[in-house]
Scaffold this motif. Structure first.
Motif, mmCIF file in Angstrom:
data_model
loop_
_atom_site.group_PDB
_atom_site.id
_atom_site.type_symbol
_atom_site.label_atom_id
_atom_site.label_comp_id
_atom_site.label_asym_id
_atom_site.label_seq_id
_atom_site.Cartn_x
_atom_site.Cartn_y
_atom_site.Cartn_z
ATOM 1 N N GLY A 125 -19.388 -7.403 -46.483
ATOM 2 C CA GLY A 125 -19.153 -6.006 -46.117
ATOM 3 C C GLY A 125 -19.331 -6.007 -44.591
ATOM 4 N N ALA A 126 -19.561 -7.123 -43.803
ATOM 5 C CA ALA A 126 -20.132 -6.846 -42.127
ATOM 6 C C ALA A 126 -18.727 -6.507 -41.423
ATOM 7 C CB ALA A 126 -20.447 -7.958 -41.844
ATOM 8 N N SER A 127 -18.655 -5.647 -40.519
ATOM 9 C CA SER A 127 -17.754 -5.411 -39.585
ATOM 10 C C SER A 127 -17.273 -6.365 -38.735
ATOM 11 C CB SER A 127 -17.682 -3.922 -38.948
ATOM 12 O OG SER A 127 -16.486 -3.494 -38.367
ATOM 13 N N LEU A 128 -16.760 -7.639 -39.042
ATOM 14 C CA LEU A 128 -16.329 -8.588 -38.146
ATOM 15 C C LEU A 128 -15.245 -9.113 -38.716
ATOM 16 C CD1 LEU A 128 -20.116 -10.075 -37.696
ATOM 17 C CD2 LEU A 128 -18.649 -8.984 -35.853
ATOM 18 N N GLY A 129 -14.507 -9.937 -37.850
ATOM 19 C CA GLY A 129 -13.333 -10.683 -38.494
ATOM 20 C C GLY A 129 -13.395 -11.933 -39.317
ATOM 21 N N ARG A 130 -12.680 -11.997 -40.224
ATOM 22 C CA ARG A 130 -12.723 -13.271 -41.048
ATOM 23 C C ARG A 130 -12.018 -14.495 -40.387
ATOM 24 N NH1 ARG A 130 -8.341 -13.939 -45.525
ATOM 25 N NH2 ARG A 130 -6.838 -12.483 -45.066
ATOM 26 N N GLU A 131 -11.276 -14.395 -39.273
ATOM 27 C CA GLU A 131 -10.437 -15.583 -38.799
ATOM 28 C C GLU A 131 -11.248 -16.285 -38.097
ATOM 29 O OE1 GLU A 131 -10.816 -12.106 -35.945
ATOM 30 O OE2 GLU A 131 -9.961 -12.238 -38.117
ATOM 31 N N GLY A 132 -12.525 -16.053 -37.513
ATOM 32 C CA GLY A 132 -13.383 -17.071 -36.773
ATOM 33 C C GLY A 132 -13.690 -18.292 -37.885
ATOM 34 N N ALA A 133 -13.992 -18.068 -38.745
ATOM 35 C CA ALA A 133 -14.396 -19.158 -39.822
ATOM 36 C C ALA A 133 -13.285 -20.121 -39.980
ATOM 37 C CB ALA A 133 -14.907 -18.396 -41.316
ATOM 38 N N PRO A 134 -12.115 -19.878 -40.392
ATOM 39 C CA PRO A 134 -11.210 -20.834 -40.628
ATOM 40 C C PRO A 134 -10.614 -21.489 -39.243
ATOM 41 C CG PRO A 134 -10.106 -18.709 -40.737
ATOM 42 C CD PRO A 134 -11.561 -18.437 -40.805
ATOM 43 N N ARG A 135 -10.827 -20.751 -38.010
ATOM 44 C CA ARG A 135 -10.425 -21.611 -36.938
ATOM 45 C C ARG A 135 -11.457 -22.553 -36.475
ATOM 46 N NH1 ARG A 135 -10.352 -19.268 -32.153
ATOM 47 N NH2 ARG A 135 -11.807 -17.193 -32.761
ATOM 48 N N GLN A 136 -12.712 -22.287 -36.649
ATOM 49 C CA GLN A 136 -13.912 -23.321 -36.498
ATOM 50 C C GLN A 136 -13.734 -24.414 -37.594
ATOM 51 O OE1 GLN A 136 -17.627 -20.457 -34.765
ATOM 52 N NE2 GLN A 136 -17.982 -22.083 -36.252
ATOM 53 N N PHE A 137 -13.616 -24.281 -38.642
ATOM 54 C CA PHE A 137 -13.762 -25.094 -39.783
ATOM 55 C C PHE A 137 -12.311 -26.052 -39.511
ATOM 56 C CE2 PHE A 137 -13.527 -26.127 -44.562
ATOM 57 C CZ PHE A 137 -14.453 -27.190 -44.467
ATOM 58 N N ALA A 138 -11.358 -25.356 -39.290
ATOM 59 C CA ALA A 138 -10.133 -26.226 -39.018
ATOM 60 C C ALA A 138 -10.398 -26.901 -37.828
ATOM 61 C CB ALA A 138 -9.052 -25.285 -38.660
#
Length: 423
Positions: free
Chosen positions: A121-134
């Protein structure tokens, strides 16, 4: 400004071609894995099996709405306390642009904790995780290709980050342009070609969970060409919202990365605030997709749009201040959508008009995104690919984005956004 690839024209070597294919496939896997884990965390937090996060929150009990974000924040805080005590987690864009080694393990663990925090529920973007992991996976997957130059590796890692973004939102063109314009700040043909291939492969690979469908559903409603005039009205509004968003996030970021046990109660407290707010505005938890969904469905009242316009950036800043990590792209996008909705609802109420709320909402999102990310063309393309509205609306998004960015250049100069802020 980030270093751009060398001005000389290198050959398209077999090693580089193989690396492009590897990066595209691995970025797709990164997007697939983070999306699957995110959905699992969302379902576990709000105890639902089918439907969207918004439906899950609306159907959950009042106690779960509060305890879910609190527990998720505490667990993420504990994970970051352990991780940051033992290793440094450098920013993605600065690491790609510099000579430092890629911290594969640290980025992978950090990405998992971002997914945990956003999914709860945190108000942050989920796109940071796949960019880092990729980027971490791609660095590992191309390590044995010894003939790659330093410029090659910068291009490939930026392409991995853009492809990871493209994969989770099913936006191949926006993912490619994110790599070349936001990460590399170049139009070099070699970088652009590699970005297009990697992003397309990543989106195709991740289609196992996204089904290659737009992230948002465009409503079947009539639109009017009078929206062109309102795109010009939106430009100064979105400029003000975008600049305020940037300044708020800059002020919220701690001067030093939090590494102490205080992370646990701080993120739990931020989760508590989010849980309490979600009783009145269930659109607030998560990265901002729920806000966009309600905006496109014309289901937002003027008072709700105004409240969300204020609360979404404040809650995002709260999680940043508490030591959380995540993307800024979708929170700024949702804030822009709320600004567009508030403006069109106010005009419709005051003038008795029937302007198309979804179109103006997405135009507002494009304008704010252009200001926060510093690339109006990319912002318009990203917003259009998210929902695939009628093609003639793309110039409306582009007009708002270019108008807002042009006013920003006139007002405060052409400065690029902080690399750590991008996405």
């Amino acid at each position: 400004m980030r270093p751009s690839p060398s001005r000389r024209t290198p050959r398209f070597t077999p090693d580089f071609f193989c690396a492009v294919i590897i990066v595209g496939l691995l970025a797709g896997f990164a997007g697939l894995a983070t999306t699957a884990v995110l959905r699992f965390v969302e379902h576990a937090t709000y105890h639902y099996s089918f439907g969207t996060l918004l439906a899950g929150i609306a159907g959950s009990s009042p106690v779960r709405r509060v305890l879910g974000p609190v527990v998720g924040g505490a667990l993420a805080g504990f994970g970051w306390w352990i991780l940051r005590r033992s290793t440094r987690v450098p920013p993605l864009a600065q690491t790609i642009a510099g000579p430092d080694r890629i911290p594969r393990r640290a980025w992978s663990v950090d990405a998992a904790l971002q997914v945990l925090l956003v999914g709860s529920g945190a108000s942050l973007g989920r796109e940071g995780a796949p960019r880092q992991f990729a980027a971490a996976l791609s660095d590992f997957g191309t390590a044995r290709l010894k003939r790659l130059s330093g410029d090659d590796r910068r291009i490939l890692l930026a392409c991995a980050a853009g492809a990871g973004l493209g994969a989770v939102y099913a936006v191949p063109l926006a993912g490619a342009l994110f790599a070349v314009r936001i990460m590399l700040n170049t139009w070099h043909p070699r970088a652009l070609g590699a970005a297009l291939v990697t992003s397309s492969l990543a989106v195709a690979t991740c289609s196992a969970v996204t089904h290659d469908q737009p992230d948002l559903d465009w409503p079947n409603a009539e639109s009017s060409y009078v929206l062109t005039a309102h795109a010009l009205i939106l430009a100064p509004v979105t400029l003000a919202v975008g600049l305020a968003f940037n300044r708020l996030m800059a002020a919220a970021r701690p001067a030093r990365v939090m590494r102490t046990w205080v992370l646990i109660p701080a993120l739990a407290a931020a989760g508590l605030v989010m849980g309490l707010c979600s009783h009145w505005w269930p659109e607030l938890p998560g990265n901002g997709r729920s806000i966009l969904t309600v905006s496109l469905a014309s289901g937002m009242t003027l008072s709700a749009a105004a409240a969300i316009l204020v609360l979404k950036p404040l809650l995002t800043a709260l999680f940043l201040r508490a030591g959380g990590a995540g993307g800024m792209l979708t929170p700024s996008l949702a804030t822009g959508a709320a600004a567009g909705s508030a403006l069109v609802l106010a005009i419709n109420w005051a003038a008795g008009t029937q302007l198309h709320t979804p179109a103006v909402s997405l135009a507002g999102a494009a304008g704010v995104l252009a200001v926060t990310q510093g690339s109006p063309i990319w912002a318009a393309i990203f917003v259009w690919e998210l929902a695939h509205p009628p093609l003639w609306l793309f110039p409306i998004f582009l007009l708002t984005a270019c108008g807002a960015y042009g006013l920003k250049v006139l007002a405060v100069g052409r400065g690029r956004p902080n690399p750590t802020h991008a996405g």
